[in-house]
Design an enzyme around this catalytic site. Structure first.
Site, PDB file in Angstrom:
ATOM      1  N   GLN A  87     -69.680  29.686 -18.053  1.00  0.00           N
ATOM      2  CA  GLN A  87     -68.857  28.597 -17.530  1.00  0.00           C
ATOM      3  C   GLN A  87     -69.424  27.999 -16.252  1.00  0.00           C
ATOM      4  O   GLN A  87     -68.828  27.090 -15.675  1.00  0.00           O
ATOM      5  CB  GLN A  87     -67.433  29.106 -17.273  1.00  0.00           C
ATOM      6  CG  GLN A  87     -66.704  29.544 -18.537  1.00  0.00           C
ATOM      7  CD  GLN A  87     -65.349  30.163 -18.252  1.00  0.00           C
ATOM      8  OE1 GLN A  87     -64.890  30.212 -17.103  1.00  0.00           O
ATOM      9  NE2 GLN A  87     -64.693  30.661 -19.295  1.00  0.00           N
ATOM     10  N   HIS A 151     -64.787  31.925 -14.840  1.00  0.00           N
ATOM     11  CA  HIS A 151     -63.783  31.718 -13.790  1.00  0.00           C
ATOM     12  C   HIS A 151     -64.385  31.363 -12.432  1.00  0.00           C
ATOM     13  O   HIS A 151     -64.082  31.965 -11.415  1.00  0.00           O
ATOM     14  CB  HIS A 151     -62.890  32.960 -13.670  1.00  0.00           C
ATOM     15  CG  HIS A 151     -62.160  33.296 -14.931  1.00  0.00           C
ATOM     16  ND1 HIS A 151     -61.287  34.363 -15.019  1.00  0.00           N
ATOM     17  CD2 HIS A 151     -62.179  32.709 -16.164  1.00  0.00           C
ATOM     18  CE1 HIS A 151     -60.794  34.420 -16.259  1.00  0.00           C
ATOM     19  NE2 HIS A 151     -61.326  33.426 -16.971  1.00  0.00           N
ATOM     20  N   GLU A 245     -50.611  27.529 -15.835  1.00  0.00           N
ATOM     21  CA  GLU A 245     -49.615  27.159 -14.832  1.00  0.00           C
ATOM     22  C   GLU A 245     -49.961  25.840 -14.153  1.00  0.00           C
ATOM     23  O   GLU A 245     -51.141  25.519 -13.947  1.00  0.00           O
ATOM     24  CB  GLU A 245     -49.528  28.236 -13.744  1.00  0.00           C
ATOM     25  CG  GLU A 245     -49.063  29.584 -14.224  1.00  0.00           C
ATOM     26  CD  GLU A 245     -48.956  30.598 -13.101  1.00  0.00           C
ATOM     27  OE1 GLU A 245     -48.589  31.754 -13.383  1.00  0.00           O
ATOM     28  OE2 GLU A 245     -49.246  30.244 -11.929  1.00  0.00           O
ATOM     29  N   TYR A 255     -49.390  33.254  -5.637  1.00  0.00           N
ATOM     30  CA  TYR A 255     -49.008  32.708  -6.939  1.00  0.00           C
ATOM     31  C   TYR A 255     -49.049  33.756  -8.060  1.00  0.00           C
ATOM     32  O   TYR A 255     -48.896  33.412  -9.223  1.00  0.00           O
ATOM     33  CB  TYR A 255     -49.848  31.468  -7.242  1.00  0.00           C
ATOM     34  CG  TYR A 255     -49.414  30.338  -6.327  1.00  0.00           C
ATOM     35  CD1 TYR A 255     -48.446  29.424  -6.713  1.00  0.00           C
ATOM     36  CD2 TYR A 255     -49.898  30.251  -5.015  1.00  0.00           C
ATOM     37  CE1 TYR A 255     -47.989  28.430  -5.855  1.00  0.00           C
ATOM     38  CE2 TYR A 255     -49.445  29.267  -4.148  1.00  0.00           C
ATOM     39  CZ  TYR A 255     -48.489  28.365  -4.573  1.00  0.00           C
ATOM     40  OH  TYR A 255     -48.032  27.388  -3.708  1.00  0.00           O
ATOM     41  N   TYR A 266     -56.154  38.654 -24.311  1.00  0.00           N
ATOM     42  CA  TYR A 266     -56.661  37.926 -25.462  1.00  0.00           C
ATOM     43  C   TYR A 266     -56.532  38.731 -26.751  1.00  0.00           C
ATOM     44  O   TYR A 266     -56.450  38.158 -27.842  1.00  0.00           O
ATOM     45  CB  TYR A 266     -58.117  37.521 -25.229  1.00  0.00           C
ATOM     46  CG  TYR A 266     -58.270  36.450 -24.174  1.00  0.00           C
ATOM     47  CD1 TYR A 266     -57.799  35.166 -24.395  1.00  0.00           C
ATOM     48  CD2 TYR A 266     -58.886  36.718 -22.959  1.00  0.00           C
ATOM     49  CE1 TYR A 266     -57.927  34.165 -23.434  1.00  0.00           C
ATOM     50  CE2 TYR A 266     -59.015  35.735 -21.993  1.00  0.00           C
ATOM     51  CZ  TYR A 266     -58.534  34.463 -22.231  1.00  0.00           C
ATOM     52  OH  TYR A 266     -58.662  33.490 -21.284  1.00  0.00           O
TER      53      TYR A 266
END
Length: 370
Positions: A87, A151, A245, A255, A266
């Site tokens: 990513q 991430h 979210e 949070y 998963y």
């Protein structure tokens, strides 16, 4: 501007009309047309004051397009430590609000520089000299590096006071980073534009804390924008399997990731039985199943009267946009729009009032009114 090749792919501007998605509660009918063809992962979009569009390609390219539209030119001078794996790669781009005075452009990317193998998210700034980046400076670098290719987060935003906000995801270290203020990852940060830590950041007086931290307990925030009405920063983040979210980012708030979540692993197993806990913030809305959100923009343009005053969130998983309907800070409903457009990586309202959508494997679309 001349035509260029980036990673053996031709970038060009076309006007082929896509299918029309009907908003069943709207009076208007919106569609989309391909504006820039051939960008494999159009991660970030922003504009210079002269109207030129900047687009990042995650694999490591930066393109500039003149209004018109025009064919793009490749900008040179990007860092040589871009870690374009998994990513990671070249992520967001953000032009400083006072660009005409200072000339700064900000970038997020996965950088291999620093301690440890792999990479972590870095924020840099540079100036544009013709078609080359110059005077490059590192604003922030997450540490240590990690070989996990997930991430990075990497969205950038400025608020009305000129503070720089950016996100770094948990880097795949769910149980180590997001709840630990001494570690980078799983956080949204606030700095002065030059990288200086503001004296009123919430954790400047906490021993061992990363003082750039503004909020924590995040997973992978890949959408962030200032609400133009309130001036507050809004951000969304990927959940695991479910539990994406949308949050209003407040200083010093937790949070909850991974202590509380509306998602599961998963593989279908549970990692927490809590969806709320005292001292941890609730999202203003969340998605189950996950939509895999990427990109976020507030609609203020009269071009889209049925969307004005609401927020658009891209969906990688379901190949559409989510229209999140608002009454102040309250979500009053959600609706899928532009169904079938493709894996939405980025969405931005441009200075011309049009909405532009970056779609993986296709390029940049402009949203049209039928």
């Amino acid at each position: 501007m001349k035509r260029v090749l980036l990673l053996a792919m031709l970038f060009s501007v076309v006007a082929s009309t896509g299918s029309i998605a009907q908003d069943n509660s709207s009076e208007k009918e919106y569609g989309y047309e391909l504006y820039v063809r051939g960008i494999e992962v159009p991660w970030g979009i922003d504009w210079l004051p002269n109207g030129n569009m900047l687009v990042t390609e995650r694999a490591g390219g930066l393109l500039m397009f003149e209004p018109g539209p025009d064919e793009g030119v490749m900008i040179t001078g990007l860092p040589d430590d871009i870690y374009a794996r998994g990513q990671g790669g070249l992520l967001d781009v953000k032009v400083h609000p006072d660009y005409e005075e200072n000339g700064w452009i900000y970038f997020a990317y996965s950088s291999s520089t620093g301690e440890g193998g792999g990479a972590n998210t870095a924020i840099i700034r540079a100036k544009l000299d013709g078609t080359a980046l110059v005077d490059m400076e590192t604003v922030y670098k997450g540490s240590p590096n990690a070989t996990r290719g997930v991430h990075y987060a990497g969205r950038i935003e400025f608020d009305n006071d000129g503070y720089l906000f950016f996100s770094i995801g948990d880097r795949g270290s769910r149980d180590a980073n997001p709840q630990d203020l001494s570690k980078d990852g799983g956080k949204i940060y606030r700095l002065m534009a030059d990288g200086t830590v503001p004296s009123d950041n919430p954790f400047v007086n906490e021993a061992g804390a990363k003082t750039a931290t503004y909020s924590y307990g995040h997973r992978n925030p890949q959408g962030m924008e200032m609400n133009p009405v309130t001036g507050k920063i809004w951000a969304h983040e990927h959940g695991p399997r479910g539990g994406d979210e949308l949050n209003i980012v407040e200083p010093g708030k937790n949070y909850g990731w991974p202590v509380i979540s509306y998602g599961i692993n998963y593989n279908g197993t549970s990692f927490t039985d809590e969806t709320e806990r005292e001292g941890m913030e609730q999202p203003i809305t969340y998605w189950v199943p996950s939509i895999a959100p990427s990109g976020l923009t507030f609609v203020t343009s009269d071009t889209y009267p049925d969307w004005k005053g609401h927020v658009l969130v891209g969906s990688l998983k379901f190949a559409n946009l989510n229209l999140v309907k608002l009454d102040g800070d309250t979500v009053t409903g959600r609706e899928e729009v532009l169904k079938g457009i493709g894996r939405v990586r980025s969405v931005k309202q441009g200075p011309d009032g049009n909405i532009y959508v970056g779609v993986d494997g296709q390029g940049i679309y402009k949203v049209t009114v039928k």
